[in-house]
Design a protein around this motif. Sequence first.
Motif, PDB file in Angstrom:
ATOM      1  N   MET A 159      98.025 -20.788  65.125  1.00  0.00           N
ATOM      2  CA  MET A 159      98.416 -19.639  64.313  1.00  0.00           C
ATOM      3  C   MET A 159      99.756 -19.055  64.739  1.00  0.00           C
ATOM      4  O   MET A 159     100.358 -18.280  63.993  1.00  0.00           O
ATOM      5  N   ALA A 160     100.214 -19.389  65.928  1.00  0.00           N
ATOM      6  CA  ALA A 160     101.398 -18.723  66.475  1.00  0.00           C
ATOM      7  C   ALA A 160     102.694 -19.249  65.871  1.00  0.00           C
ATOM      8  O   ALA A 160     103.747 -18.664  66.053  1.00  0.00           O
ATOM      9  N   ASP A 161     102.629 -20.344  65.166  1.00  0.00           N
ATOM     10  CA  ASP A 161     103.847 -20.974  64.675  1.00  0.00           C
ATOM     11  C   ASP A 161     104.109 -20.610  63.214  1.00  0.00           C
ATOM     12  O   ASP A 161     103.236 -20.782  62.365  1.00  0.00           O
ATOM     13  N   TRP A 163      94.827 -20.227  68.712  1.00  0.00           N
ATOM     14  CA  TRP A 163      95.960 -19.328  68.839  1.00  0.00           C
ATOM     15  C   TRP A 163      97.272 -20.085  68.662  1.00  0.00           C
ATOM     16  O   TRP A 163      98.158 -19.671  67.942  1.00  0.00           O
ATOM     17  N   GLU A 164      97.354 -21.202  69.334  1.00  0.00           N
ATOM     18  CA  GLU A 164      98.580 -21.992  69.261  1.00  0.00           C
ATOM     19  C   GLU A 164      98.853 -22.393  67.808  1.00  0.00           C
ATOM     20  O   GLU A 164      99.988 -22.392  67.345  1.00  0.00           O
TER      21      GLU A 164
END
Lengths: 156, 114
Positions: free
Chosen positions: B14-16, B11-12
């Motif tokens: 993909m979150a950027d 998730w981290e």
Amino acid sequence: MSANGIEHEIQIDAPIDVVWRTITEPKLIERWFSDGVDLEVRAGAVGTLRFCPDSVEEPVLAEVTVVDVDRPHLFSYRWDYPTGERAAPANSILVTFTLTRLEDAKTLFRVTETGLEQLNWSADQERDYTADHLKGWRLHAERLAQLDFTHVESFT
Amino acid sequence: VSVLDLDDALWEAMADPTRRNLLDLLVSHGQSTATSLTEEMPVSRQAISKHLVLLERVGLIEGRRHGREVHYNVREQRFAQATNELYEVANRWNRRLRKIKQISEELYAAERSH
């Protein structure tokens, strides 16, 4: 989908009062939304949603703040704001349910979700937030999935 | 599948937005290096390298060293899995609406049969 948020609608073959119950009575909300609902349907009320995903041992709690209640036409709430803060346009997502009475005891039901794009965080803030707040993931993923993955189909 | 089942490292990653742009470029180029990716992004080479390391750590891309440069490419299976999960999430409201419809119609049918 609208330009500034998520929008979905569906026609339901049930009268508006029945749909209203489905989206406002905790026992019914638990059948379509979260695993536990502690919520009073009154403007300004603060409630809690409980999610029990398989991947984590402890349930995930998400606070919600009811914004508008106009039975049986409108119900809206804010969520995804930092724990301990008051829900406001700048720190949360607004979910709005709109019910429209149709002929023959049918109902047009619409949901909009807005506010994500106003969260103008730096990458670091976003990373810290998502790392710290499990409940934030699911909401941010919704934005992610809509924004950038136009090429995804070549892989699926 | 809900995003609550997405692992946090993925998730981290993909979150950027910068990392999503990098993934976009790698998907379209097939393979690239930090140096050539830097030419296409308004971000320093140092930052690009850090992002690539993170993406590699979560398994979305893999790097192979060729002399002084590392050639990166997307790991299609992991990437497809991640994007499938995101797609599921994007459709979450559609699923909820169908469920709301179903519950309401059942309630109404039950009321009318009494």
